[in-house]
Structure formats: C-alpha cells, structure tokens
Design a protein around this motif. Structure first.
Motif, PDB file in Angstrom:
ATOM      1  N   PHE A 240      38.777  80.825 100.602  1.00  7.40           N
ATOM      2  CA  PHE A 240      38.718  79.602  99.816  1.00  7.40           C
ATOM      3  C   PHE A 240      38.139  78.445 100.623  1.00  7.40           C
ATOM      4  O   PHE A 240      37.518  77.541 100.052  1.00  7.40           O
ATOM      5  CB  PHE A 240      40.113  79.221  99.300  1.00  7.40           C
ATOM      6  CG  PHE A 240      40.503  79.925  98.041  1.00  7.40           C
ATOM      7  CD1 PHE A 240      40.472  79.282  96.817  1.00  7.40           C
ATOM      8  CD2 PHE A 240      40.897  81.247  98.070  1.00  7.40           C
ATOM      9  CE1 PHE A 240      40.828  79.926  95.652  1.00  7.40           C
ATOM     10  CE2 PHE A 240      41.262  81.914  96.909  1.00  7.40           C
ATOM     11  CZ  PHE A 240      41.217  81.254  95.690  1.00  7.40           C
ATOM     12  N   GLY A 241      38.336  78.455 101.950  1.00  9.72           N
ATOM     13  CA  GLY A 241      37.732  77.426 102.784  1.00  9.72           C
ATOM     14  C   GLY A 241      36.215  77.491 102.736  1.00  9.72           C
ATOM     15  O   GLY A 241      35.529  76.466 102.669  1.00  9.72           O
ATOM     16  N   ILE A 242      35.686  78.717 102.774  1.00  4.83           N
ATOM     17  CA  ILE A 242      34.230  78.895 102.680  1.00  4.83           C
ATOM     18  C   ILE A 242      33.719  78.503 101.295  1.00  4.83           C
ATOM     19  O   ILE A 242      32.705  77.804 101.154  1.00  4.83           O
ATOM     20  CB  ILE A 242      33.863  80.356 103.008  1.00  4.83           C
ATOM     21  CG1 ILE A 242      34.184  80.667 104.470  1.00  4.83           C
ATOM     22  CG2 ILE A 242      32.377  80.607 102.726  1.00  4.83           C
ATOM     23  CD1 ILE A 242      34.031  82.128 104.845  1.00  4.83           C
ATOM     24  N   LEU A 243      34.440  78.944 100.234  1.00  2.34           N
ATOM     25  CA  LEU A 243      33.990  78.664  98.870  1.00  2.34           C
ATOM     26  C   LEU A 243      34.038  77.181  98.531  1.00  2.34           C
ATOM     27  O   LEU A 243      33.170  76.665  97.814  1.00  2.34           O
ATOM     28  CB  LEU A 243      34.852  79.438  97.860  1.00  2.34           C
ATOM     29  CG  LEU A 243      34.718  80.967  97.884  1.00  2.34           C
ATOM     30  CD1 LEU A 243      35.693  81.595  96.902  1.00  2.34           C
ATOM     31  CD2 LEU A 243      33.290  81.384  97.566  1.00  2.34           C
ATOM     32  N   SER A 244      35.045  76.478  99.049  1.00  2.00           N
ATOM     33  CA  SER A 244      35.206  75.058  98.711  1.00  2.00           C
ATOM     34  C   SER A 244      34.502  74.137  99.694  1.00  2.00           C
ATOM     35  O   SER A 244      34.340  72.941  99.427  1.00  2.00           O
ATOM     36  CB  SER A 244      36.699  74.697  98.669  1.00  2.00           C
ATOM     37  OG  SER A 244      37.288  74.860  99.955  1.00  2.00           O
ATOM     38  N   GLY A 245      34.105  74.675 100.846  1.00  2.00           N
ATOM     39  CA  GLY A 245      33.495  73.831 101.870  1.00  2.00           C
ATOM     40  C   GLY A 245      34.507  72.967 102.594  1.00  2.00           C
ATOM     41  O   GLY A 245      34.152  71.931 103.164  1.00  2.00           O
ATOM     42  N   SER A 246      35.775  73.393 102.598  1.00  2.96           N
ATOM     43  CA  SER A 246      36.848  72.587 103.183  1.00  2.96           C
ATOM     44  C   SER A 246      37.194  73.068 104.584  1.00  2.96           C
ATOM     45  O   SER A 246      37.628  74.209 104.773  1.00  2.96           O
ATOM     46  CB  SER A 246      38.089  72.644 102.296  1.00  2.96           C
ATOM     47  OG  SER A 246      39.192  72.059 102.951  1.00  2.96           O
ATOM     48  N   PHE A 247      37.047  72.183 105.577  1.00 10.76           N
ATOM     49  CA  PHE A 247      37.466  72.500 106.940  1.00 10.76           C
ATOM     50  C   PHE A 247      38.982  72.613 107.023  1.00 10.76           C
ATOM     51  O   PHE A 247      39.513  73.429 107.777  1.00 10.76           O
ATOM     52  CB  PHE A 247      36.983  71.421 107.915  1.00 10.76           C
ATOM     53  CG  PHE A 247      35.493  71.405 108.103  1.00 10.76           C
ATOM     54  CD1 PHE A 247      34.747  72.559 107.940  1.00 10.76           C
ATOM     55  CD2 PHE A 247      34.841  70.241 108.462  1.00 10.76           C
ATOM     56  CE1 PHE A 247      33.369  72.557 108.116  1.00 10.76           C
ATOM     57  CE2 PHE A 247      33.467  70.219 108.636  1.00 10.76           C
ATOM     58  CZ  PHE A 247      32.727  71.372 108.470  1.00 10.76           C
ATOM     59  N   SER A 248      39.692  71.784 106.266  1.00  6.93           N
ATOM     60  CA  SER A 248      41.150  71.795 106.341  1.00  6.93           C
ATOM     61  C   SER A 248      41.724  73.095 105.796  1.00  6.93           C
ATOM     62  O   SER A 248      42.695  73.626 106.338  1.00  6.93           O
ATOM     63  CB  SER A 248      41.733  70.598 105.580  1.00  6.93           C
ATOM     64  OG  SER A 248      41.272  70.562 104.248  1.00  6.93           O
ATOM     65  N   ILE A 249      41.130  73.639 104.726  1.00 14.16           N
ATOM     66  CA  ILE A 249      41.588  74.920 104.190  1.00 14.16           C
ATOM     67  C   ILE A 249      41.253  76.046 105.157  1.00 14.16           C
ATOM     68  O   ILE A 249      42.066  76.945 105.407  1.00 14.16           O
ATOM     69  CB  ILE A 249      40.977  75.180 102.801  1.00 14.16           C
ATOM     70  CG1 ILE A 249      41.571  74.209 101.777  1.00 14.16           C
ATOM     71  CG2 ILE A 249      41.214  76.614 102.361  1.00 14.16           C
ATOM     72  CD1 ILE A 249      41.012  74.380 100.371  1.00 14.16           C
ATOM     73  N   ALA A 250      40.034  76.013 105.717  1.00  8.98           N
ATOM     74  CA  ALA A 250      39.654  77.026 106.701  1.00  8.98           C
ATOM     75  C   ALA A 250      40.586  76.964 107.913  1.00  8.98           C
ATOM     76  O   ALA A 250      41.007  78.001 108.454  1.00  8.98           O
ATOM     77  CB  ALA A 250      38.211  76.814 107.140  1.00  8.98           C
ATOM     78  N   PHE A 251      40.940  75.741 108.339  1.00  9.95           N
ATOM     79  CA  PHE A 251      41.885  75.588 109.449  1.00  9.95           C
ATOM     80  C   PHE A 251      43.226  76.201 109.092  1.00  9.95           C
ATOM     81  O   PHE A 251      43.866  76.865 109.919  1.00  9.95           O
ATOM     82  CB  PHE A 251      42.055  74.104 109.784  1.00  9.95           C
ATOM     83  CG  PHE A 251      43.287  73.819 110.609  1.00  9.95           C
ATOM     84  CD1 PHE A 251      43.351  74.196 111.943  1.00  9.95           C
ATOM     85  CD2 PHE A 251      44.384  73.186 110.051  1.00  9.95           C
ATOM     86  CE1 PHE A 251      44.483  73.942 112.700  1.00  9.95           C
ATOM     87  CE2 PHE A 251      45.507  72.921 110.801  1.00  9.95           C
ATOM     88  CZ  PHE A 251      45.567  73.303 112.121  1.00  9.95           C
ATOM     89  N   ASP A 252      43.699  75.969 107.874  1.00 11.43           N
ATOM     90  CA  ASP A 252      44.964  76.536 107.432  1.00 11.43           C
ATOM     91  C   ASP A 252      44.923  78.059 107.520  1.00 11.43           C
ATOM     92  O   ASP A 252      45.894  78.706 107.936  1.00 11.43           O
ATOM     93  CB  ASP A 252      45.255  76.092 105.996  1.00 11.43           C
ATOM     94  CG  ASP A 252      46.687  76.378 105.587  1.00 11.43           C
ATOM     95  OD1 ASP A 252      47.566  76.398 106.471  1.00 11.43           O
ATOM     96  OD2 ASP A 252      46.926  76.594 104.384  1.00 11.43           O
TER      97      ASP A 252
END
Length: 315
Positions: free
Chosen positions: A32-44
């Motif tokens: 989901f971090g990759i799909l949304s472009g979110s660093f915070s989700i990727a970090f999670d």
C-alpha cells in the motif's frame, strides 16, 4: 477453539500469533505504501518487518529457555552443553530489539525532514486511508489479546511485543487522521497542505516512537551488566542478616542479579573457626530454611548458599 487455546496458552504461542499478524501488516504496508506513494505507510511496513524478525528471535530464545527446563533427552543434551542456561540471551535480545526499532525511527525521521524541505509529495489518499483503517483494527485486536494473555504469563518478551503493537496502532491511527485531514483540504484553497501531510505525520510519529523503547533498553542493559536490583538486594540482606544473628555467624556476603526472567543469588556465610561440626543433612536443612525465607523458588531461581570459615572464599 481448542486449537486457539493451545496456541495462545503459552509465551511461544502468543509470539507465533504476533509474528504472523506482523508479517501481514508488513506486507500490506509495503504494498500500500508503493500504491499510495506514502513514505509513512512504507515506513510502517518496514518497521513491522523489523519487528517480526526480532519477535522471531525472541521466540527462538524463549523456546531455548523452556527446552532447557524440561526433562527429556534433548533437553538433557542442551543442559550439558549450556550448563549456565540461556537466561543471559533474553536481555540481549530485548536490548537489540529496542535499539533497532529506535534506529529505524531515527532514519525515518531524517527522511521525513528531507521530504518536507523538498516541498513534500503527492499522495493517493483513498488507498492510504483504507490501509490505515485496516491496520488500526488489526493492531488493536492483537494488542488486546496479548495484554490479556500476559496478565498470566508475565513475559518480558510479550510486554515488549505489546508495546510494539501499541506503537504500530498509534502510527496507523495518526496516519488515518492525517490522511482524512489531507483528503478534506484537497479541494480547498489550502490544498497545498496535502503535499506535506505524509512527511509531517511521519516525522511526528517518529518523534513519539523514538523514546518509547528507552525504558526496555535501559532495563536490559542493567541485566547485561549484572546490576543488583535494589529491592532484591535489600530482601536478601535482610534474610542473611537475620540468619547471621540467630546462628552466631560472623558475617555474610551476598551477590544478586536479575538476568531476563532468572534471579541469581549467591550467599556466603562466614562462620567462626572451631564451630561444632554438623552433618551434611543439617547444613542442607539450613540451606532449605534460608531458601524458603528468600522465596520465589522456581526453575528461574539460581540460588547458591555456602558456609566457610575463610572470608577469602566469599570475596
């Protein structure tokens, strides 16, 4: 239901369930971090992956400690090879766990600051909100189950794991709130804020998370360094002093430490020279009496009691 109870009734079962749930969250976070472009989700997701690996290490150590206390042939071979047990591994794992989680958080904080200074980035809020809501629910369920089980188990490994779940749930909740705010302002004159939502919330979450494992790391460090717990030392001193007075001994030396779940106590009593001889059974009975006064008799208590007329043997 019987299978679930069998899995959750001991420390290893709780840790296995935790690892499985953590791996699910890690996979969801990275995707989901990759799909949304979110660093915070990727970090999670990366944080959860590191946590799963360390929980696996804790499970391995816990299994070694349990096996070494059993009476089968394999446990006998383990005890013959590791005669001092595996208690010393527990604080090492806890310290490694806490330090690594803090290091990951510091790295993420640095990336968040760099992202803010570079003007932030665009984010797909729908995907991000879906992930955050799912993660909040899963973290809450696992944390509640682990807390209820640890009321009986009282495991340091599970306690640290509970903290990690609470931290992960807090991250997910903060992300959810931030993403909802970002989505709300996206079609307003304040739309420029949306680009900063992801790095700002990541930075705030990291600032909260970095100090959380400090207490666990400090406790583990005191155990690695064999620092004497104040309350335990005072209790052993009280029992030893009372024994010296009642039996007319000269003095005593007490050495105590807590290493993981183990309590290590060594007591040396300095007796007068020429003391009337006692049988071995009488000395053993005295040791039993002192051990009962100290209390907490279990497989995790390592108690040595010696009597000598030469004070150098006690130093």
């Amino acid at each position: 239901m019987a299978l679930w109870e069998a899995l959750m009734w001991n420390e290893q079962g709780v840790l296995r369930i935790s690892i499985a749930a953590t791996m699910v969250i890690a996979a969801l976070g990275i995707v989901f971090g990759i799909l949304s472009g979110s660093f915070s989700i990727a970090f999670d997701g990366v944080y959860s992956l590191a946590d799963a690996a360390l929980t696996g290490l804790a499970l391995w150590v816990s299994s070694l400690i349990v096996k070494s206390a059993q009476n089968d042939a394999l446990s006998g071979r383990i005890r013959n090879r590791f005669t001092m047990g595996f208690w010393h591994l527990e604080p090492m794992v806890l310290m490694l766990n806490g330090c690594l989680l803090m290091a990951v958080s510091v790295y993420a904080l640095i990336n968040a600051i760099i992202s803010v200074l570079n003007g932030g980035h665009e984010l797909h809020f729908g995907v991000a909100i879906a992930y955050s809501a799912t993660t909040v629910v899963l973290c809450t369920v696992v944390a509640v189950i682990a807390i209820r089980m640890n009321r009986r188990l009282k495991s340091d490994f599970i306690s640290l794991d509970i903290k990690a779940w609470i931290m992960s749930g807090g991250i997910a909740l903060a992300l959810l709130i931030a993403f909802l705010v970002g989505l709300a302002v996206k079609q307003t004159p304040a739309a420029w804020i949306a680009n900063y939502v992801d790095p700002l919330v990541l930075g705030l979450v990291c600032l909260v998370m970095i100090p959380l494992p400090i207490g666990t790391v400090w406790k583990a460090l005191t155990e690695i360094l064999l620092m004497a717990p104040v309350e335990l030392k005072e209790h052993v001193d009280h029992v030893a002093s009372r024994t010296v007075r009642s039996l007319g001994f000269l003095s005593y030396r007490a050495y105590v430490a807590r290493v993981g779940r183990a309590t290590q106590i060594e007591l040396y009593f300095i007796v007068p020279e020429g003391l009337p001889p006692k049988t071995v059974e009488e000395w053993d009975a005295l040791r039993d009496e002192i051990g009962a006064a100290i209390g907490d008799e279990s497989a995790n208590r390592w108690l040595t009691i010696a009597f000598t007329a030469d004070a150098e043997w006690a130093e």
